[in-house]
Design a protein around this motif. Structure first.
Motif, short mmCIF file in Angstrom:
data_model
loop_
_atom_site.label_atom_id
_atom_site.label_comp_id
_atom_site.label_asym_id
_atom_site.label_seq_id
_atom_site.Cartn_x
_atom_site.Cartn_y
_atom_site.Cartn_z
N LEU A 64 0.83 -1.20 0.00
CA LEU A 64 0.00 0.00 0.00
C LEU A 64 0.87 1.25 0.00
N LEU A 65 1.84 1.29 0.90
CA LEU A 65 2.69 2.48 1.01
C LEU A 65 3.56 2.68 -0.23
N VAL A 66 4.22 1.63 -0.66
CA VAL A 66 5.10 1.74 -1.82
C VAL A 66 4.30 2.03 -3.08
N GLY A 67 3.18 1.32 -3.26
CA GLY A 67 2.35 1.53 -4.46
C GLY A 67 1.78 2.93 -4.53
N ALA A 68 1.29 3.44 -3.40
CA ALA A 68 0.72 4.79 -3.39
C ALA A 68 1.81 5.83 -3.66
N GLY A 69 2.97 5.63 -3.06
CA GLY A 69 4.08 6.57 -3.27
C GLY A 69 4.55 6.59 -4.72
N LEU A 70 4.77 5.41 -5.27
CA LEU A 70 5.23 5.34 -6.66
C LEU A 70 4.14 5.80 -7.64
N GLY A 71 2.90 5.46 -7.34
CA GLY A 71 1.79 5.92 -8.18
C GLY A 71 1.65 7.43 -8.16
N GLY A 72 1.77 8.02 -6.97
CA GLY A 72 1.71 9.48 -6.87
C GLY A 72 2.86 10.15 -7.60
N LEU A 73 4.06 9.59 -7.47
CA LEU A 73 5.23 10.12 -8.18
C LEU A 73 5.05 10.01 -9.69
N LEU A 74 4.61 8.85 -10.13
CA LEU A 74 4.36 8.67 -11.57
C LEU A 74 3.27 9.62 -12.04
N GLY A 75 2.24 9.80 -11.22
CA GLY A 75 1.17 10.73 -11.58
C GLY A 75 1.67 12.16 -11.72
N ALA A 76 2.56 12.58 -10.82
CA ALA A 76 3.12 13.92 -10.91
C ALA A 76 3.95 14.08 -12.18
N LEU A 77 4.75 13.07 -12.49
CA LEU A 77 5.57 13.13 -13.72
C LEU A 77 4.70 13.18 -14.97
N VAL A 78 3.67 12.35 -15.00
CA VAL A 78 2.77 12.34 -16.16
C VAL A 78 2.05 13.68 -16.28
N ALA A 79 1.57 14.22 -15.16
CA ALA A 79 0.84 15.48 -15.20
C ALA A 79 1.72 16.63 -15.66
N LEU A 93 -5.99 15.87 -10.81
CA LEU A 93 -6.71 14.71 -11.32
C LEU A 93 -5.80 13.49 -11.48
N VAL A 94 -4.66 13.68 -12.07
CA VAL A 94 -3.79 12.57 -12.41
C VAL A 94 -3.07 12.01 -11.19
N VAL A 95 -2.54 12.86 -10.33
CA VAL A 95 -1.75 12.38 -9.18
C VAL A 95 -2.59 11.51 -8.25
N PRO A 96 -3.75 11.97 -7.77
CA PRO A 96 -4.53 11.10 -6.88
C PRO A 96 -5.00 9.82 -7.58
N GLY A 97 -5.36 9.94 -8.86
CA GLY A 97 -5.82 8.76 -9.60
C GLY A 97 -4.75 7.69 -9.69
N LEU A 98 -3.53 8.08 -10.07
CA LEU A 98 -2.45 7.10 -10.17
C LEU A 98 -1.96 6.65 -8.79
N ALA A 99 -2.08 7.51 -7.78
CA ALA A 99 -1.71 7.09 -6.42
C ALA A 99 -2.67 6.01 -5.92
N ILE A 100 -3.95 6.18 -6.16
CA ILE A 100 -4.94 5.17 -5.77
C ILE A 100 -4.72 3.88 -6.54
N PHE A 101 -4.51 4.00 -7.86
CA PHE A 101 -4.24 2.81 -8.66
C PHE A 101 -2.97 2.11 -8.17
N GLY A 102 -1.93 2.88 -7.90
CA GLY A 102 -0.67 2.31 -7.41
C GLY A 102 -0.85 1.63 -6.06
N ALA A 103 -1.65 2.22 -5.18
CA ALA A 103 -1.90 1.62 -3.86
C ALA A 103 -2.61 0.28 -4.01
N LEU A 104 -3.66 0.26 -4.83
CA LEU A 104 -4.40 -0.99 -5.05
C LEU A 104 -3.53 -2.05 -5.71
#
Length: 172
Positions: A64-79, A93-104
């Motif tokens: 959960l922690l690693v996935g949310a962190g990496l998803g949020g980072l990837l979301g920031a880079l994409v945005a 829009l993109v950062v929380p979406g990819l953070a949630i996806f990364g966490a799951l």
């Protein structure tokens, strides 16, 4: 708040008698968990399930922690580098979406690994379990720990108290 008490019992006969004594002490069966060598007849005992015997919970928490962190980072880079509409970064829009996806995704993949990994909490008992002893894990209210320990010491001198876990996971 519950605490987990660990006991090592010499055999199944002692384990079954201990189970009966815990039920008479008004400990619910769902809070009593036994671990024995693979292939042991656990009839009459509440065997520990995969949540108690594997590292699935700890692995899911890390995922959960690693996935949310990496998803949020990837979301920031994409945005920032690939904005959806126009030149403005769509961080909201993109950062929380990819953070949630990364966490799951992190929970799912980590729990698949953790379910096949023996529990780190039970590693110290592996040798005794392989020699035929039975591990008892009983989850009791923090107010009843001392009375349950005294009761089991009095009724089962053959058993060995192996300590108390101060922080058991909420659901296993």
């Amino acid at each position: 708040m519950r605490k987990r008490i660990y006991w090592l019992l010499p055999d199944l006969k002692s384990a079954r008698a201990t189970m009966d004594d815990l039920l008479l002490a008004h400990i619910e069966e769902r809070h009593i968990h036994f671990v024995a060598r693979e292939g042991t007849d656990m009839r009459g005992l509440h065997a520990a399930n995969v949540l108690q015997t594997s590292d699935v919970v700890r692995s899911a928490e890390i995922g959960l922690l690693v996935g949310a962190g990496l998803g949020g980072l990837l979301g920031a880079l994409v945005a920032v580098f690939y904005p959806i509409g126009g030149d403005e970064a769509q961080l909201g829009l993109v950062v929380p979406g990819l953070a949630i996806f990364g966490a799951l995704f992190g929970i799912w993949t980590s729990s698949m690994i953790g379910i096949s990994t023996p529990s780190k909490r039970l590693q110290r008992f592996a040798a005794q379990i392989e020699r035929g002893q039975v591990l008892l894990m009983v989850d009791v209210s923090m107010w009843r720990v001392e009375s349950i320990e005294k009761r089991l010491q009095a009724l089962h001198p053959e058993a060995h108290l192996e300590g108390t876990e101060p922080d058991i996971p909420a659901f296993p």
